[in-house]
Design a protein around this motif. Structure first.
Motif, PDB file in Angstrom:
ATOM      1  N   SER A  54      15.891  22.720  26.120  1.00 44.77           N
ATOM      2  CA  SER A  54      14.897  22.114  26.999  1.00 44.77           C
ATOM      3  C   SER A  54      13.533  22.212  26.317  1.00 44.77           C
ATOM      4  N   PRO A  55      12.608  21.283  26.589  1.00 46.16           N
ATOM      5  CA  PRO A  55      11.263  21.408  26.006  1.00 46.16           C
ATOM      6  C   PRO A  55      10.588  22.713  26.418  1.00 46.16           C
ATOM      7  N   TYR A  56      10.962  23.230  27.573  1.00 46.15           N
ATOM      8  CA  TYR A  56      10.330  24.447  28.074  1.00 46.15           C
ATOM      9  C   TYR A  56      10.974  25.695  27.473  1.00 46.15           C
ATOM     10  N   ASP A  57      12.121  25.547  26.784  1.00 48.70           N
ATOM     11  CA  ASP A  57      12.670  26.649  26.011  1.00 48.70           C
ATOM     12  C   ASP A  57      11.931  26.779  24.683  1.00 48.70           C
ATOM     13  N   VAL A  58      11.461  25.660  24.157  1.00 46.96           N
ATOM     14  CA  VAL A  58      10.750  25.658  22.880  1.00 46.96           C
ATOM     15  C   VAL A  58       9.290  26.061  23.091  1.00 46.96           C
ATOM     16  N   ARG A  81       2.253  28.910  22.185  1.00 42.47           N
ATOM     17  CA  ARG A  81       3.190  29.936  21.753  1.00 42.47           C
ATOM     18  C   ARG A  81       4.573  29.319  21.891  1.00 42.47           C
ATOM     19  N   VAL A  82       5.365  29.349  20.819  1.00 45.77           N
ATOM     20  CA  VAL A  82       6.657  28.663  20.811  1.00 45.77           C
ATOM     21  C   VAL A  82       7.777  29.637  20.460  1.00 45.77           C
ATOM     22  N   ASP A  83       9.007  29.159  20.639  1.00 45.92           N
ATOM     23  CA  ASP A  83      10.187  29.949  20.296  1.00 45.92           C
ATOM     24  C   ASP A  83      10.162  30.282  18.812  1.00 45.92           C
ATOM     25  N   LYS A  84      10.498  31.515  18.488  1.00 45.78           N
ATOM     26  CA  LYS A  84      10.414  31.985  17.105  1.00 45.78           C
ATOM     27  C   LYS A  84      11.344  31.220  16.170  1.00 45.78           C
ATOM     28  N   LYS A  85      12.447  30.695  16.698  1.00 43.26           N
ATOM     29  CA  LYS A  85      13.428  29.997  15.864  1.00 43.26           C
ATOM     30  C   LYS A  85      13.200  28.484  15.823  1.00 43.26           C
TER      31      LYS A  85
END
Length: 98
Positions: free
Chosen positions: A4-8, A30-34
């Motif tokens: 989801s865009p909100y997971d990223v 701030r975004v997902d590290k992966k």
């Protein structure tokens, strides 16, 4: 599995420097590290209507070493994304009231 865009995109970064950059169509998240740059671009365009991303710069931020009395610990590492929008793109409404 599709993200989801909100997971990223985890959170906006609201600092004085980030607010000054908004005048130049540049937003900080701030975004997902992966997450990679392509995933961040797709997530921003999907999460905000009418937004076209020109460029994505990413920074891996090291967590700080902290102490509380004799106990020492380290904050987790995280990733920051600086997203530049095209000139004909709409601005992100989330930041408008700040």
């Amino acid at each position: 599995m599709k993200k989801s865009p909100y997971d990223v995109i985890q959170a906006p970064i609201i600092t004085e420097q980030a607010m000054d950059a908004m005048e130049h169509n540049t937003y900080t998240f701030r975004v997902d590290k992966k997450a990679n740059k392509a995933e961040i671009r797709q997530a921003v365009e999907a999460a905000f209507d009418g937004v076209k991303v020109k460029r994505v710069n990413t920074i891996n931020v090291k967590g700080k070493n902290r102490r509380m009395g004799m106990h020492a610990y380290k904050d987790p590492d995280w990733k920051k994304a600086i997203v530049t929008l095209t000139e004909d793109s709409e601005s992100i409404e989330f930041f408008e009231g700040m």
